[in-house]
Write a protein that holds these residues in place. Structure first.
Motif, PDB file in Angstrom:
ATOM      1  N   PHE A 104      37.513  55.647  50.590  1.00 13.84           N
ATOM      2  CA  PHE A 104      37.582  54.848  51.817  1.00 13.84           C
ATOM      3  C   PHE A 104      39.021  54.636  52.274  1.00 13.84           C
ATOM      4  O   PHE A 104      39.297  54.484  53.467  1.00 13.84           O
ATOM      5  N   LEU A 105      39.962  54.611  51.307  1.00 14.06           N
ATOM      6  CA  LEU A 105      41.372  54.360  51.627  1.00 14.06           C
ATOM      7  C   LEU A 105      41.948  55.392  52.588  1.00 14.06           C
ATOM      8  O   LEU A 105      42.901  55.103  53.327  1.00 14.06           O
ATOM      9  N   TYR A 106      41.372  56.577  52.582  1.00 14.43           N
ATOM     10  CA  TYR A 106      41.973  57.678  53.340  1.00 14.43           C
ATOM     11  C   TYR A 106      41.153  58.061  54.569  1.00 14.43           C
ATOM     12  O   TYR A 106      41.356  59.117  55.159  1.00 14.43           O
ATOM     13  N   LEU A 107      40.218  57.168  54.953  1.00 15.06           N
ATOM     14  CA  LEU A 107      39.350  57.471  56.082  1.00 15.06           C
ATOM     15  C   LEU A 107      39.743  56.687  57.326  1.00 15.06           C
ATOM     16  O   LEU A 107      40.142  55.520  57.251  1.00 15.06           O
ATOM     17  N   THR A 108      39.582  57.349  58.455  1.00 12.12           N
ATOM     18  CA  THR A 108      39.749  56.702  59.755  1.00 12.12           C
ATOM     19  C   THR A 108      38.530  57.047  60.597  1.00 12.12           C
ATOM     20  O   THR A 108      38.181  58.227  60.726  1.00 12.12           O
ATOM     21  N   THR A 109      37.880  56.033  61.158  1.00  7.07           N
ATOM     22  CA  THR A 109      36.650  56.285  61.909  1.00  7.07           C
ATOM     23  C   THR A 109      36.835  55.962  63.389  1.00  7.07           C
ATOM     24  O   THR A 109      37.613  55.078  63.756  1.00  7.07           O
ATOM     25  N   SER A 110      36.106  56.696  64.217  1.00  5.29           N
ATOM     26  CA  SER A 110      36.102  56.412  65.653  1.00  5.29           C
ATOM     27  C   SER A 110      34.717  56.719  66.196  1.00  5.29           C
ATOM     28  O   SER A 110      34.131  57.763  65.878  1.00  5.29           O
ATOM     29  N   LEU A 111      34.192  55.800  67.014  1.00  2.00           N
ATOM     30  CA  LEU A 111      32.857  55.960  67.578  1.00  2.00           C
ATOM     31  C   LEU A 111      32.888  57.005  68.683  1.00  2.00           C
ATOM     32  O   LEU A 111      33.654  56.893  69.638  1.00  2.00           O
ATOM     33  N   LEU A 112      32.053  58.009  68.550  1.00  2.00           N
ATOM     34  CA  LEU A 112      31.994  59.074  69.550  1.00  2.00           C
ATOM     35  C   LEU A 112      30.885  58.825  70.555  1.00  2.00           C
ATOM     36  O   LEU A 112      31.040  59.078  71.759  1.00  2.00           O
ATOM     37  N   ASP A 170      39.452  62.434  57.420  1.00  4.20           N
ATOM     38  CA  ASP A 170      39.625  62.284  55.970  1.00  4.20           C
ATOM     39  C   ASP A 170      40.910  62.976  55.538  1.00  4.20           C
ATOM     40  O   ASP A 170      41.332  63.977  56.139  1.00  4.20           O
ATOM     41  N   GLU A 171      41.532  62.455  54.492  1.00  2.00           N
ATOM     42  CA  GLU A 171      42.720  63.058  53.899  1.00  2.00           C
ATOM     43  C   GLU A 171      42.470  63.232  52.401  1.00  2.00           C
ATOM     44  O   GLU A 171      42.190  62.260  51.700  1.00  2.00           O
TER      45      GLU A 171
END
Length: 642
Positions: free
Chosen positions: A496-504, A517-518
């Motif tokens: 979870f530390l390396y995730l960035t989310t955006s609503l499409l 993700d990284e």
């Protein structure tokens, strides 16, 4: 004397002759001391004139002696076409030639020619006579050479060519390359002193301990052991719980210890390797693998695996397509990629090719993305004519992750399972181990495997891994899963530390997110990728383009992140697989193995009940009415003992 087809038809007796020797034409009244002498004479005459020889018929007297026999031209008789398509008849050498000799037992115990016909209805060619089957002779010297070369791993084609060179050309070789049939017949399990006997004794002892112990033995025409397969009762029962994925790998013990060991390996609820039967094979061709797979399938009550992982091998691939047509077949990616140095190590741009190919294979999230990157690889490095890459592309549906992610593989890769097999036989097998010793040690290895599973079961019930987050869904996994699998879930939560989310997109209860993700590949390299996560609140479904759940049976970090972000306290039950649960009683745990005495009272009672059913089931299965009657009665008993 027995003039059987086996004695004279398959391989002729010694018929070599001096090139300058002239064989007298057969005449009525010629006498010979034995039937073998008649055969040898007519073979030499046939080779000189250019026709093949075979036995037509014979008559044996009450005293056991052959009263008379007939030797004929190989082109005698007529042949009825057995071709399925009458418009494509098969070739035949039978054209009704009447050339023959008749030999009759005389008063001295020898044989006299009583009838002779020298007229052939076809052209005879002495130069081509060596191609007749009766003249394809493998003598003792050649036989020895074949065996030595075969044991040294020299392929049949090179094996044959070396003899052609030594003989000074094909015309001087009294057999053709089809002599591979001879090699196949000669091949047998090289068991060492006492090996075959030890194996047979082992099988008998195991079956005596438990009638569900299963084995099959494949012998050649001379009753020499070629291939064997066996599976103990516990392995057969365990397969019913974990039959979704197996690996089949012949490389480990064969390469390390020159033992042709072919195990069928699965994985249990702890992610531990499980042996589902194994074979010892004398050859690695399609016919042998087909026999082994059919034996294994029969052992497992004709229940094929959902998926099977093997090395990239055409013989195995063909056998699987025939025996397991409904199973998804996958090649080991690790075995393929490790060939890169051998295939491109001498190329001036090797490092670039290696890096580009790895990105193409590992980083392509879709089939289209792989196709585009593969095309760029060929164009950039001018590799369109590379045969190896061409064959890999043709088989891309068997190994490229983008094509196989939609199938459940239980987290198995053949590299990991091979390592499991290595550990499986550590301290039990070494380079000097004979088959007899291997049989003795095999049970010890299995006992240790059962103990390892028992320890893992105990730890999963009596210890726990603390949660690393405050999310209720992590507690859900902690309560349901074995420790090994819960650790894998926690690995995803750490991501979870390396995730960035955006609503499409959002429409009603349907959400579509992009999750960036990284992943740290090495100390200096971080791989970045975007994934699409879709969630349907009405259907209680969540899907991610990474397809980790479909591939490994563990919900990925991307899907878990969206669930927690939307405030979901639990994971839909369909994403908690029974396969990884610790609270399910699996029947194979009640089955006593042939190699261990159970001290479990429940297991002992299970065995007593099961033994009572053997005879009952056998008798009831004889008629349909008894079968239906027993089933109805059992249904009533099931309600009573529910």
């Amino acid at each position: 004397m027995d003039l059987s087809d086996n004695q004279y038809d398959e391989v002729g007796v010694d018929n070599e002759q001096d090139d300058n020797e002239t064989i007298e034409e057969p005449k009525v009244g010629m006498t010979f001391s034995s039937a073998e002498e008649v055969w040898s004479y007519y073979m030499k005459y046939g080779k000189q004139k250019g026709f093949g020889v075979c036995k037509r018929n014979s008559k044996q007297g009450d005293d056991g002696n052959v009263r008379w026999f007939t030797l004929v031209c190989a082109r005698q008789g007529t042949s009825k076409s057995k071709a399925a398509n009458i418009l494509k008849p098969r070739q035949t050498e039978k054209i009704g030639c009447m050339a023959r000799i008749n030999a009759t037992l005389n008063d001295e115990g020898g044989y006299t020619l009583s009838k002779v016909n020298l007229d052939h209805t076809h052209v005879c060619s002495p130069e081509k006579a060596r191609h007749f089957r009766c003249f394809k002779k493998v003598d003792a010297r050649v036989s020895k050479r074949f065996k030595i070369n075969d044991e040294a791993g020299i392929r049949m084609k090179k094996n044959f060519k070396s003899l052609v060179v030594e003989a000074g050309g094909y015309k001087n070789v009294p057999f053709v390359e089809e002599c591979r049939n001879y090699i196949d017949k000669e091949r047998q399990l090289r068991l060492g002193i006492g090996g075959a006997e030890a194996l047979c004794n082992y099988f008998r002892q195991m079956q005596k301990k438990n009638p569900d112990f299963y084995y099959e033995m494949d012998v050649d025409d001379d009753l020499k052991l070629k291939n064997v397969f066996w599976a103990d009762a516990r392995s057969r029962a365990a397969y019913q719980s974990f039959r979704d994925v197996i690996t089949f790998d012949t490389t480990y013990l064969t390469n390390a210890y020159n033992m042709p060991f072919a195990p069928f390996v699965g994985v249990n609820h702890h992610g531990q390797s499980m042996l589902f039967g194994c074979g010892l094979i004398s050859n690695e061709d399609t016919h042998t693998f087909k026999w082994l797979f059919e034996s294994w399938l029969n052992c497992m009550n004709d229940q094929p695996p959902n998926a099977i992982i093997t090395d990239q091998d055409k013989a195995i691939q063909l056998a699987i397509s025939r025996v397991f047509p409904t199973s998804r077949h996958r090649f080991c990616l690790w075995h393929i990629m490790k060939k890169l140095p051998k295939k491109f190590g001498s190329h001036s741009r090797y490092e670039e090719i290696k890096s580009t190919l790895q990105k193409c294979v590992y980083d392509s999230l879709s089939e289209q993305e792989f196709e585009e990157r593969w095309c760029d690889l060929l164009n950039t490095y001018d590799l369109h004519e590379n045969a190896w890459l061409g064959s890999l592309y043709s088989d891309r549906h068997f190994w490229v992750p983008a094509y196989i992610r939609d199938t459940f593989w239980a987290g198995m890769s053949i590299a990991q399972r091979s390592e499991g097999i290595n550990a499986f036989f550590d301290n039990y097998v070494n380079s000097r181990t004979t088959l007899k010793q291997f049989v003795d040690q095999y049970d010890s290895a299995l006992r240790r495997k059962v103990e390892n599973e028992a320890v893992a079961d105990f730890n999963s019930f009596n210890t726990e891994i603390p949660c690393i987050s405050h999310y209720p869904l992590e507690k859900q996994f902690q309560k349901a899963y074995t420790i090994a699998k819960f650790k894998e879930v926690q690995d995803e939560l750490r991501g979870f530390l390396y995730l960035t989310t955006s609503l499409l997109e959002c429409e009603g209860g349907k959400y579509t997110y992009i999750v960036a993700d990284e992943v740290q590949v090495s100390d200096e390299l971080i791989k970045r990728a975007n994934y699409i996560v879709k969630l349907d609140e009405d259907l209680l479904e969540v899907n991610c383009s990474c397809k980790l759940f479909e591939f490994r049976g563990i919900l990925c970090r991307h899907a878990l992140r969206i669930l927690t972000q939307l405030g979901k306290s639990t994971v839909p039950s369909k994403y908690i697989l029974d396969r990884w649960r610790k609270d399910i009683k699996r029947k194979y745990n009640f089955v006593k193995s042939s190699y261990e005495a159970t001290s479990n009272p429940e297991g002992q009672r299970y065995d007593r009940i099961q033994n009572c059913f053997y005879e009952l089931c056998s008798n009831a299965a004889k008629t349909e009415s008894n079968c239906v009657k027993l089933i109805n009665q059992l249904e009533q008993l099931k309600l009573e003992f529910h």
